[in-house]
Write a protein that holds these residues in place. Structure first.
Motif, short mmCIF file in Angstrom:
data_model
loop_
_atom_site.label_atom_id
_atom_site.label_comp_id
_atom_site.label_asym_id
_atom_site.label_seq_id
_atom_site.Cartn_x
_atom_site.Cartn_y
_atom_site.Cartn_z
N THR A 64 0.84 -1.20 0.00
CA THR A 64 0.00 0.00 0.00
C THR A 64 0.87 1.26 0.00
O THR A 64 0.58 2.21 -0.72
CB THR A 64 -0.99 0.03 1.18
OG1 THR A 64 -0.30 -0.33 2.37
CG2 THR A 64 -2.12 -0.93 0.96
N LEU A 68 0.51 2.66 -3.65
CA LEU A 68 -0.35 3.85 -3.74
C LEU A 68 0.45 5.09 -4.11
O LEU A 68 0.00 5.92 -4.91
CB LEU A 68 -1.10 4.07 -2.43
CG LEU A 68 -2.19 3.05 -2.13
CD1 LEU A 68 -2.89 3.39 -0.83
CD2 LEU A 68 -3.19 2.98 -3.27
N THR A 69 1.65 5.25 -3.52
CA THR A 69 2.43 6.43 -3.89
C THR A 69 2.87 6.34 -5.34
O THR A 69 2.89 7.35 -6.05
CB THR A 69 3.67 6.59 -2.99
OG1 THR A 69 4.36 5.34 -2.92
CG2 THR A 69 3.30 7.02 -1.59
N SER A 71 1.26 4.85 -7.72
CA SER A 71 0.10 5.12 -8.57
C SER A 71 -0.28 6.60 -8.53
O SER A 71 -0.72 7.17 -9.54
CB SER A 71 -1.03 4.16 -8.21
OG SER A 71 -2.23 4.82 -8.03
N ALA A 79 -5.24 7.32 -7.42
CA ALA A 79 -4.72 6.49 -6.34
C ALA A 79 -5.55 6.61 -5.06
O ALA A 79 -5.51 5.72 -4.21
CB ALA A 79 -3.26 6.87 -6.04
N ALA A 82 -8.19 4.20 -2.82
CA ALA A 82 -7.95 3.40 -1.62
C ALA A 82 -8.62 4.01 -0.39
O ALA A 82 -8.88 3.30 0.59
CB ALA A 82 -6.45 3.25 -1.38
N THR A 291 -0.65 8.90 0.57
CA THR A 291 -0.89 8.90 -0.88
C THR A 291 -0.52 10.25 -1.49
O THR A 291 -0.02 10.33 -2.61
CB THR A 291 -2.36 8.54 -1.16
OG1 THR A 291 -2.70 7.37 -0.42
CG2 THR A 291 -2.58 8.25 -2.64
#
Lengths: 501, 65
Positions: A64, A68-69, A71, A79, A82, A291
Motif C-alpha cells: 500500500t 499507492l504512492t 500510482s 490512487a 484506496a 498517498t
C-alpha cells in the motif's frame, strides 16, 4: 545511480532483526502451537486491541505504501480510490463479520472455505473457495516481497546482496510463524503499526515543509502547476467509473482474503468485531495522507524515476541516514509482518480444505496441526520462488488478486442472509465470475470499470439465472450450519427471527 | 421504520463516496489545505463511523424493544 547509506541500512537491519526476535519470543509459551485452533486463530481468545491490529493492520502493507504512492506519482488522484475502499469495507463488515464469527465459533471453523463447505454441504465449493484464496494470496505475498526488494535496493544499494537478504528474512518470518503461530503477527503487527504511525506522520508533516514550506503551499503548487493530478479524469480507462468500482470491489474483497478471515476468527467475541468495525475507518487517515506524498514525489524527484521507486527516492533524497533508516525499516516491516499472517491464512486453506478434505480425511489432530504449521514453508517458499525466479510471470495474477478473491463474496456473505441459495448456482457464479476476470485481464479492456466489478456482475447474474432451477432442492436441504443461521423451522417462521446464533 | 432507518444510514456513505464524486471532482474551493475532492473523501472517513454507530444504536434499541 543511487548509493545506499550505511547508517540507514544499519538502522533498517537492526529494527527488522529486533522484530524477528519478538516474533520468536511471542511463541515461547508452548500452547501457541498445541493445536490448529491455537496456532492459527489464537484459540479465539483475542481481545479488542489485538483484533484491532490484526484486522486494521492489514491495510498498512509495503504494497500500500509503495503501490499507492507510485500510482499517485504516475496517475494523480486516481490512487485515492484506496480511501473510500478502506472506509467502506467496515460498514459492510459491521453486519456480516459477527454473523460469520458466530457460525465459525459454533462449528469450529478456521477458514472461509470451512464455512462454505459446511454451509452448502459441498466439498467442491469449499475447494474452489480455498483454491481461489491460495491462488490469489501467493501473488499478494509477492507484492510484499517486491516491496521489500525495492526498499533494500534503495537502502542497501552497493552494500549487500539484496536477494540473499530477502530470502533470509522471508525464511526467518516463515520460521517464527511456524514456531509462534498467530501470536507472532499479533505482537509484531502492533510494533509495526506504531512505527508506521510515528514515521509516516513525520514524513507527511516534514516532507511538504522541506520541499514547499508547508502542506498548504504544497497543495497550491500542485494546483497551479499540475492541476490534473488533483482531480479524476471524467472518462477513459482510469476515470471516475474506475475509481468508484475499484473502491467498491476492493471494499467487498477486504474480508474475503484468507488472512483477514484469520484475523476475524481470532476474536474473543462478536461484539469486539462490531465495535472495531465502527471505529476502524478512522485508522486509515495516515494511508490517505501518505498517498499525497506520491504527488509530492512527482513534483520533486527527477523526471524518469521508476514510479515504483518514487516514494523511496523521495525519502532517500530528503533525509539523513538515521531518518532514512527508520522509514525503510517501517516499509520493510510493513512487508514482512503481513506476510506472516498471510502465510497462516494460506496454510490453513492448504491443510484443512485441500489436505484434510481431499488427501488424508482421517488425519489425526496432532498430524493436522503439524501439516498446517509446515505449510508455512511451502507458502513462503512458493512466494519466494515465483517472486524471485519469475517476477514477470505473476504480474497479471498480482493485478488480478482483488478482482479474483471478490468472486467468493456470494458464497461467503450472501449465504449468510439467503437461506435457499442453491450451491449449484453459487458454484456456477463463482466460476463464471473468475472466468470473466481472467478474460478481461487478458483482453486489456474493461470499459473504464474495475475488472472485478464486471466479474461480480456476471457472477450474480449467473446466480440469479440458476437459482430458480435449483431452488426446489435448496429448500429441501438443511444442516447444522443453516439451523444456526436461520433457525430450524420452515421459511415462514424464519422471516420473523432472522438473527439466531 | 427502524429497518428503513438502518438501510438509509448504511447506504448514504456509499452514495457519498462512490456515486456523488462527479459533483465534488474539483480543486476549488479548497478546505483546510485540501482540494475539494480530497476534503470530501477525508470528511467521509470521519463521518462513516458516525453512521455505523447510529446503525448500532438503532439496532440495539430494536433488540431491547
Amino acid at each position: 545511480m543511487m548509493h545506499g547509506n550505511a547508517l540507514a541500512f544499519a538502522v533498517t537491519a537492526g529494527i527488522v532483526l529486533a522484530v524477528v526476535l519478538i516474533g520468536f519470543l511471542a511463541g515461547r509459551d508452548k500452547e501457541a502451537r498445541s493445536s490448529v485452533e491455537e496456532w492459527s486463530v489464537g484459540g479465539r481468545r483475542l481481545g479488542s486491541l489485538f483484533v484491532w491490529f490484526l484486522v486494521g493492520a492489514d491495510v498498512y502493507t509495503a504494497y500500500t505504501f509503495l503501490g499507492l504512492t507510485s500510482s499517485a506519482y504516475s496517475g494523480g488522484s486516481i490512487a485515492f480510490f484506496a480511501t473510500p475502499y478502506v472506509v467502506l469495507a467496515y460498514p459492510m463488515a459491521y453486519f456480516f463479520l459477527p454473523k460469520l464469527w458466530r457460525v465459525a465459533k459454533e462449528h469450529g471453523y478456521m477458514t472461509l472455505a470451512d464455512y462454505v463447505g459446511g454451509r452448502f454441504d459441498s466439498k467442491l465449493l469449499s475447494f474452489l473457495v480455498a483454491i481461489t484464496g491460495v491462488l490469489m494470496l501467493i501473488p499478494y505475498i509477492d507484492l510484499q516481497l517486491s516491496g521489500i526488494l525495492d526498499t533494500l535496493q534503495v537502502a542497501g544499494a552497493g552494500l549487500v546482496n539484496v536477494k540473499l537478504i530477502v530470502i533470509v528474512s522471508f525464511l526467518l518470518v516463515a520460521l517464527y510463524t511456524f514456531f509462534s503461530g498467530l501470536k507472532a503477527p499479533t505482537y509484531t503487527a502492533i510494533i509495526k503499526d506504531i512505527l508506521v504511525w510515528v514515521v509516516m506522520l513525520f514524513l507527511v508533516v516534514s516532507l511538504p515543509i522541506l520541499h514547499f514550506g508547508g502542506w498548504g503551499q504544497m497543495v497550491l503548487a500542485v494546483a497551479t502547476q499540475h492541476p490534473k493530478l488533483l482531480v479524476l479524469p471524467a472518462s477513459g480507462p482510469k476515470g471516475i467509473l474506475w475509481f468508484s468500482t475499484a473502491a467498491l470491489i476492493s471494499a467487498m474483497a477486504l474480508f474475503m482474503w484468507p488472512h483477514t478471515a484469520t484475523g476475524t476468527f481470532s476474536s474473543k467475541s462478536a461484539d469486539i468485531l462490531k465495535k472495531n468495525a465502527i471505529v476502524l475507518p478512522l485508522y486509515n487517515i495516515v494511508l490517505m495522507l501518505v498517498t499525497f506524498l506520491g504527488i509530492l514525489a512527482f513534483m520533486v524527484v527527477p523526471q524518469g524515476t521508476n514510479p515504483r521507486l518514487a516514494f523511496l527516492t523521495l525519502i532517500h533524497d530528503s533525509y539523513g541516514g538515521f531518518t532514512q533508516g527508520l522509514a525503510y525499516a517501517t516499509i520493510a516491516l510493513a512487508s514482512l509482518v503481513p506476510c506472516s499472517i498471510m502465510a497462516i491464512g494460506a496454510s490453513n486453506l492448504f491443510a484443512n480444505n485441500i489436505y484434510r478434505d481431499w488427501i488424508q480425511p482421517d488425519a489425526s489432530p496432532k498430524r493436522l496441526t503439524l501439516v498446517t504449521r509446515s505449510m508455512v514453508f511451502v507458502v513462503i517458499g512458493l512466494a519466494l520462488l515465483f517472486g524471485l525466479a519469475f517476477p514477470t510471470a505473476l504480474v497479471s495474477l498480482q493485478l488480478m488478486g482483488v478482482s479474483g478473491i471478490v468472486q467468493t463474496f456470494p458464497a461467503v456473505v450472501l449465504s449468510l442472509y439467503v437461506r435457499n441459495l442453491p450451491k449449484e448456482a453459487v458454484t456456477g457464479g463463482l466460476l463464471a465470475g473468475l472466468a470473466t476476470v481472467f478474460y478481461l485481464y487478458a483482453s486489456h479492456n474493461a470499459h473504464g470499470a474495475y475488472e472485478g466489478f464486471w466479474g461480480l456482475l456476471v457472477n450474480l447474474a449467473v446466480i440469479a439465472v440458476l437459482t430458480p432451477l435449483f431452488i426446489g432442492r435448496a429448500r429441501q436441504r438443511t444442516n447444522a450450519v443453516m439451523k444456526s443461521l436461520f433457525g430450524g423451522r420452515s421459511e415462514q417462521s424464519r422471516a420473523q427471527q432472522p438473527n439466531i446464533a | 421504520m427502524r429497518r428503513f432507518a438502518v438501510w438509509i444510514l448504511f447506504i448514504v456513505p456509499f452514495l457519498a463516496q462512490l456515486v456523488a464524486l462527479p459533483w465534488v471532482n474539483r480543486i476549488h474551493p479548497m478546505v483546510l489545505g485540501f482540494p475539494l475532492l480530497h476534503f470530501w473523501l477525508l470528511i467521509w472517513m470521519l463521518l462513516t463511523p458516525l453512521f455505523t454507530l447510529a446503525i448500532h444504536w438503532v439496532l440495539r434499541k430494536e433488540e431491547q424493544a
